[in-house]
Design a protein around this motif. Structure first.
Motif, PDB file in Angstrom:
ATOM      1  N   ALA A   1       0.822  -1.218   0.000  1.00 52.82           N
ATOM      2  CA  ALA A   1       0.000   0.000   0.000  1.00 52.82           C
ATOM      3  C   ALA A   1       0.851   1.262   0.000  1.00 52.82           C
ATOM      4  O   ALA A   1       0.551   2.208  -0.726  1.00 52.82           O
ATOM      5  CB  ALA A   1      -0.947  -0.010   1.192  1.00 52.82           C
ATOM      6  N   ASN A   2       1.923   1.291   0.802  1.00 54.63           N
ATOM      7  CA  ASN A   2       2.738   2.506   0.847  1.00 54.63           C
ATOM      8  C   ASN A   2       3.422   2.783  -0.490  1.00 54.63           C
ATOM      9  O   ASN A   2       3.611   3.933  -0.872  1.00 54.63           O
ATOM     10  CB  ASN A   2       3.749   2.453   1.994  1.00 54.63           C
ATOM     11  CG  ASN A   2       4.757   1.331   1.850  1.00 54.63           C
ATOM     12  OD1 ASN A   2       4.538   0.338   1.163  1.00 54.63           O
ATOM     13  ND2 ASN A   2       5.881   1.480   2.532  1.00 54.63           N
ATOM     14  N   ALA A   3       3.769   1.736  -1.234  1.00 58.77           N
ATOM     15  CA  ALA A   3       4.372   1.924  -2.554  1.00 58.77           C
ATOM     16  C   ALA A   3       3.345   2.462  -3.549  1.00 58.77           C
ATOM     17  O   ALA A   3       3.678   3.301  -4.400  1.00 58.77           O
ATOM     18  CB  ALA A   3       4.973   0.619  -3.056  1.00 58.77           C
ATOM     19  N   VAL A   4       2.109   2.012  -3.459  1.00 59.82           N
ATOM     20  CA  VAL A   4       1.051   2.531  -4.335  1.00 59.82           C
ATOM     21  C   VAL A   4       0.809   4.005  -4.026  1.00 59.82           C
ATOM     22  O   VAL A   4       0.706   4.824  -4.945  1.00 59.82           O
ATOM     23  CB  VAL A   4      -0.246   1.701  -4.194  1.00 59.82           C
ATOM     24  CG1 VAL A   4      -1.382   2.342  -4.980  1.00 59.82           C
ATOM     25  CG2 VAL A   4      -0.012   0.270  -4.651  1.00 59.82           C
ATOM     26  N   ASP A   5       0.759   4.351  -2.757  1.00 59.63           N
ATOM     27  CA  ASP A   5       0.576   5.761  -2.377  1.00 59.63           C
ATOM     28  C   ASP A   5       1.732   6.617  -2.877  1.00 59.63           C
ATOM     29  O   ASP A   5       1.524   7.723  -3.380  1.00 59.63           O
ATOM     30  CB  ASP A   5       0.430   5.900  -0.863  1.00 59.63           C
ATOM     31  CG  ASP A   5      -0.899   5.384  -0.349  1.00 59.63           C
ATOM     32  OD1 ASP A   5      -1.866   5.289  -1.135  1.00 59.63           O
ATOM     33  OD2 ASP A   5      -0.976   5.068   0.868  1.00 59.63           O
TER      34      ASP A   5
END
Length: 141
Positions: free
Chosen positions: A93-97
């Motif tokens: 999720a943090n990489a997508v954000d």
């Protein structure tokens, strides 16, 4: 915003008529695809100004072939009708954000100028967008 399903009939129109589009190429039998699905859905709920779309590679084999999908899941990002990112595999999720943040910050005028110069066979002054995360050719990351 919920994710939408794309088909060969709706793909180009969706890419061309929206500022930012993230496309998840997936299949029901794919374990990593099922692992990434909730991350993608959560991001779609957080970023309502972005179109989040899915392409079922089993149902849309011609579209997957045209997009040169070699493995799934594959995430592609488009901004202003241009593909600016493509990655196979599961992203946290943090990489997508972070990807979304980078896409929002892209200097699209510079990228278009670079693409036009490359099409004419000349490199632009300045040498790239500097984003480090897209396929614009900068590769500064």
């Amino acid at each position: 915003m919920a994710t939408i399903e794309l088909t060969g009939d709706t793909f180009t129109e969706t890419i061309e008529n929206n500022d930012i589009v993230l496309v998840d190429f997936w299949a029901a039998w794919c374990g990593p695809c099922r692992q990434f699905a909730p991350v993608f859905e959560e991001a779609s709920n957080k970023h309502e100004d972005i179109v989040f779309a899915k392409v079922d590679t089993d149902a849309e084999q011609e579209l997957a072939a045209a997009a040169n999908i070699q493995s799934i899941p594959t995430l592609m990002a488009f901004r202003d009708g241009l593909m600016v990112f493509s990655n196979s595999g599961v992203l946290p999720a943090n990489a997508v954000d972070d990807l979304i943040r980078q896409i929002r910050e892209l200097p699209m005028d510079d990228i278009r100028a670079q693409m036009e110069a490359e099409a004419k066979g000349a490199a632009p002054a300045g040498g790239g967008c500097g984003c480090g995360g897209c396929n614009c050719g900068a590769n500064n990351g």
